[in-house]
Structures are given as C-alpha cells and as structure tokens.
Design an enzyme around this catalytic site. Structure first.
Site, PDB file in Angstrom:
ATOM      1  N   THR A 122       0.905  -1.034   0.007  1.00 47.26           N
ATOM      2  CA  THR A 122       0.079  -0.062   0.039  1.00 47.26           C
ATOM      3  C   THR A 122       0.867   1.279   0.080  1.00 47.26           C
ATOM      4  O   THR A 122       1.687   1.478   0.919  1.00 47.26           O
ATOM      5  CB  THR A 122      -0.844   0.013   1.228  1.00 47.26           C
ATOM      6  OG1 THR A 122      -1.773  -1.202   1.069  1.00 47.26           O
ATOM      7  CG2 THR A 122      -1.817   1.126   1.220  1.00 47.26           C
ATOM      8  N   HIS A 255     -20.621  -3.118  12.660  1.00 48.23           N
ATOM      9  CA  HIS A 255     -20.684  -3.701  13.994  1.00 48.23           C
ATOM     10  C   HIS A 255     -19.977  -2.451  14.970  1.00 48.23           C
ATOM     11  O   HIS A 255     -18.741  -2.373  14.656  1.00 48.23           O
ATOM     12  CB  HIS A 255     -19.875  -4.765  13.963  1.00 48.23           C
ATOM     13  CG  HIS A 255     -20.726  -5.770  13.224  1.00 48.23           C
ATOM     14  ND1 HIS A 255     -22.003  -6.536  13.504  1.00 48.23           N
ATOM     15  CD2 HIS A 255     -20.094  -6.588  11.938  1.00 48.23           C
ATOM     16  CE1 HIS A 255     -22.301  -7.309  12.527  1.00 48.23           C
ATOM     17  NE2 HIS A 255     -21.480  -7.342  11.547  1.00 48.23           N
ATOM     18  N   CYS A 264      -3.773  -2.299   8.879  1.00 48.77           N
ATOM     19  CA  CYS A 264      -4.041  -1.398   7.627  1.00 48.77           C
ATOM     20  C   CYS A 264      -5.007  -0.239   8.004  1.00 48.77           C
ATOM     21  O   CYS A 264      -4.462   0.928   7.550  1.00 48.77           O
ATOM     22  CB  CYS A 264      -4.959  -2.142   6.604  1.00 48.77           C
ATOM     23  SG  CYS A 264      -3.977  -3.507   5.800  1.00 48.77           S
ATOM     24  N   LYS A 325      -8.472  -8.657  15.948  1.00 50.72           N
ATOM     25  CA  LYS A 325      -9.611  -9.288  15.386  1.00 50.72           C
ATOM     26  C   LYS A 325      -9.588 -10.895  15.480  1.00 50.72           C
ATOM     27  O   LYS A 325      -8.349 -11.186  15.810  1.00 50.72           O
ATOM     28  CB  LYS A 325     -10.053  -8.619  14.008  1.00 50.72           C
ATOM     29  CG  LYS A 325      -9.096  -9.225  12.894  1.00 50.72           C
ATOM     30  CD  LYS A 325      -9.670  -8.647  11.563  1.00 50.72           C
ATOM     31  CE  LYS A 325      -9.310  -9.674  10.476  1.00 50.72           C
ATOM     32  NZ  LYS A 325      -9.955  -9.218   9.266  1.00 50.72           N
TER      33      LYS A 325
END
Ligand code: UDX
Length: 439
Positions: A122, A255, A264, A325
């Site tokens: 990126t 959520h 990211c 996560k």
C-alpha cells in the site's frame, strides 16, 4: 506465467501462494534467511487459516519456490510484485517507502530484459511515478513498466479474499504490454467472474486508501452512533440493521465495538490524511475518524472501570481476546493494548486469554498474566471483558464462568451475548450501544 514476489510478509506470502495455486510459477524472495528457511520447513511467519496447507501443496508441486537471492529470483519473470512493508514513518505518520524504493532499485539493477514491476504494497499516490523514475535512471536501456495493483485482503480471510475478490484494481500508464501481462496474471480469476478494473496508476493507488478510509469511517460512524444509543436509550444493533438493509448503505462494517485496529486501517487512514494535507485537499472527515478511533480505545478502559463500580484499584480484570480481530495473531494497533494500559493506569491487575495471539501479545503487555483458557482467565476475576470475537468465545458456559468469578461482571465489547442469556447466568452486563435488541 512466471511471477516473482518480493517480500514474504502477509500480502506477499498469501498472494504468492494463491498465484501458485492458480498454476503460475511463483518465486518468493525475502532478505530474511531465517524466515525463508522456516517457510520451506512448513512454519508460516504469520497465523492465517489455510496458508500452511496452500504453501505446502504448491511447494510440493514445484510451482512455489523460495529464495533470498533477489537477482536470481527476478530472472525471466513476466511480472515482479513488490510486497514489502510500508510502516507509518516515525514522527509524522507518512508511509515509510524506503523498503519499496530499495526493492525497486535492486529489482531494476538485476533485470536482464523488459519487465513489468507491480506494486502491491500500500503506497501513497505518486509512488509508482518514483519507482518509474528509478527504473528509467538506472536502466534507460530497458522497457520497464510500473503498475499499481493494490490488495484488499482481510487478515483471517485472506485466501478467500484473494481467490474470490469483489474486484481487482490494476493501475497503469496505458502501456499495452503492462495491461496484457496483468490480464494474463489474473486470468484464472475469470472463472470466479471477478471484475478486473484498469485505471490510471495514481487512481489505483488512491483507490486503496479511499476504500480503507471509507470502511474505517463506516465503523467509526456506527461506534459514535453506539455512544448516542447508550445516551438516549436506543439499541445500536437495531440501528445497524435498520440502516444496513438500505442497499445504498449496506450491512457490512456496521458492527459497533472497541474501535478498529490492525495493520491497515490505522496506518492507511493516517497516510491518507497526510497526503490530503500535502496536496492542500484535506480529507477532514478522515482526520476526525482517526482522532475519534484513537480516543475510543482508551475510553473502553473507562467503560470497564465504570462496570467495576467506578474503582479498579486492587481488582482483577480478565480479557478474552487480545488480537485486533479473530483468526489472526496480529497485535498491531489492537484495542486491547490501549485497554490494558488504561486498566493498569487505574490500578487493576489484568489477566488475558487469546486462542492464537498470546505469544505475540505477551512482550507487548508485560504486566498481564496470560491464562491457559477462557475459564482459567475468568476464575477469581472481578470483571470479564470480551475484547475480540473469536468463535471459541461465542458459546462459552456462562454459568460456569459467572460462578467462578469474584464478581460476575461481563463487559461485552463485541455484543456477542444476548443480555437476557448472560443475566440468566448470573452476570451483570455492560455492552456497546444499548441493552440489546428488543426482538
Ligand atoms: C482491512 C480491509 O478490510 C482490507 O480490505 C485491507 O486490505 C486491509 O485492512 P483487516 O485489517 O485484515 O483488513 O481487517 P478487517 O476485517 O477489515 O477489520 C479491521 C478492524 O475493524 C478490526 O479491528 C475490526 O475489529 C474492526 N471492525 C470491522 C469493526 O470494529 N466493526 C466492523 O463492523 C468491522
């Protein structure tokens, strides 16, 4: 096609293994000899479901090889992908491009014929121009095309995302050769009907940042809505559903939780903010998203202290999940880091359990005791906090947990458990964004 992948980090290794699985011949190059040896021996540098098997099968079939020798690796390649890290530069938040430029230089110096160099890392708008400048300066004798092909892989679901993408974006300066090579590289995806979208190179670079910043904005929007729901007595999960069923909005990434983290969103939102400021076109909405998200993580610590009755000193808090996560061992910008800090500052002792992240997390949170299971973490604690929604935490024996604790306080930062169910098990429950759906 022969594909060379520079960098065997998250993006490089997943992309390389997936390209090989599609039948291309792939060489993955990394400077870190230890890492290459480990991968060859079957030990992956990251935890990603299915990756070890994918690498193993394709390596055994001879389609996927590894080397530390970059000049050897790029020999005869149809496309050379740069997938090295672009961390936030210390101090100013700009993306640090030194690894990208170093890789570009080394590739160009090693080339023995025309080449297509593809940036998958990126990178901010204009990086492709700089790589092209390096190429022209060092090798004016060769036709080198520089292409931008951003990745949109989610950790934990990266292989599926690579093989069945919503779209593939390829940015070129219009070279027919570059377009033809990239079409062949992604031809195996035709079967899955993935739209292959050709754009200008700068546009492709920006699409990546725009996508991540938009998703981060969506999450931050619903997180602030959750706070408002708590204040006015509404329920955020119903608000999410109520707006998400509108197809123009869509139900994904709505959520509410403890704030986004990972490799990211935090880095890319910050880099986009810097680019906007540099070009005198500030993206104010993303500037605000960055600030709100940063504050939110620590605010979760205060929410837990409130659930403890306003005093944390001398109390023990058990955290379930520390990774940013589920299905990853990645701790980068994980909300748990700010939560632990806030709790320790308030005088609490913290115990944690995570299915995959504890080895990576332990040195980052030295004061925290790592437990062997969710039940061990909860035993004797004054509050149990669900930080990361691993599948393993979705059907815990709540009665057993509550009865083993000093005080049965549940802080569910991912709204996994219906309030009634947790209360029936004996818990006092705090959630994010309301008291749960009325239905
Ligand atoms: C993200 C992008 O999804 C991916 O396209 C890009 O290439 C890299 O960044 P990733 O960081 O792996 O992928 O995770 P993602 O699933 O997008 O979650 C990012 C963060 O947002 C996590 O901290 C997650 O908990 C949080 N999140 C996500 C929410 O809080 N609410 C949501 O509704 C969705």
């Amino acid at each position: 096609m022969k594909i060379t992948m520079i960098g065997t980090g998250y993006v490089g290794l997943v992309s390389g293994a997936c390209f090989a699985d599609f039948g291309h011949d792939v060489v993955c190059v990394d400077k870190d000899a230890g890492k290459i040896a480990a991968i060859e021996a079957g030990t992956m540098p990251i935890y990603e479901p299915g990756l070890d098997q994918l690498v193993g099968t394709n390596a055994a079939a001879g389609r996927l090889t590894f080397t530390t020798d970059l000049p050897e690796g790029v020999k005869g390649a149809d496309a050379i992908f740069i997938a090295v890290g672009t961390p936030s530069r210390r101090g100013d938040g700009h993306a640090d491009l030194s690894y990208v430029y170093a890789a570009a230089k080394e590739i160009v110096e090693s080339l023995d014929g025309p080449a297509v160099i593809v940036t998958k890392s990126t990178v901010p708008v204009g990086t492709g121009d700089e790589v092209e400048r390096i190429a022209r300066e060092l090798r004016p004798d060769l036709d080198i095309q520089v292409v931008s092909n951003p990745e949109f892989l989610r950790e934990g679901a990266a292989i599926g995302d690579f093989k069945r993408p919503d779209r593939v974006v390829v940015g070129t300066t219009g070279s027919e050769r570059a377009i033809s090579v990239m079409s062949q590289v992604y031809r195996p995806l035709n079967l899955n009907q993935a739209p292959l979208m050709f754009t200008g190179r700068r546009t492709a670079e920006l699409i990546k940042y725009a996508a991540n910043a938009f998703l981060a904005t969506k999450i931050t929007f619903i997180n602030e809505m959750a706070d408002l729901c708590e204040a006015v007595g509404a329920e955020v999960q119903d608000v999410s559903r109520g707006i998400g069923l509108d197809k123009r909005i869509g139900s994904k990434f709505l959520h509410a939780g403890p704030g986004y983290g990972g490799s990211c969103f935090p880095k890319d939102t910050l880099a986009l903010v810097k680019t906007g400021q540099d070009y005198d076109a500030p993206i104010r909405i993303v500037e605000t998203v960055v600030q709100v998200n940063d504050l939110r993580k620590r605010a979760m610590g205060r929410k837990i202290v409130k659930a403890l009755g306003g005093e944390a000193r001398g109390k023990t808090v058990a955290l379930l999940g520390v990774t940013f996560k589920p299905n990853t061992d990645d701790m980068r910008d994980a909300p748990s880091l700010a939560i632990v800090q806030a709790l320790e500052d308030a005088g609490a002792k913290v115990v944690a359990y995570d299915p995959e992240g504890m080895d990576v997390a332990a040195p980052m949170m030295p004061g925290v005791t790592m437990a062997g299971s969710a039940y061990e973490a909860a035993s004797g604690a004054d509050a149990l906090v669900l930080v990361t929604e691993w599948d393993a935490f979705r059907a815990l024996d709540l009665k057993r947990l509550a009865s083993s604790m000093s005080a049965p306080v549940l802080v569910d930062l991912r709204n996994i458990y219906p309030v009634a169910e947790a209360e029936a098990a004996g818990f006092t429950v705090t959630r994010v964004g309301g008291k749960g759906s009325a239905a």
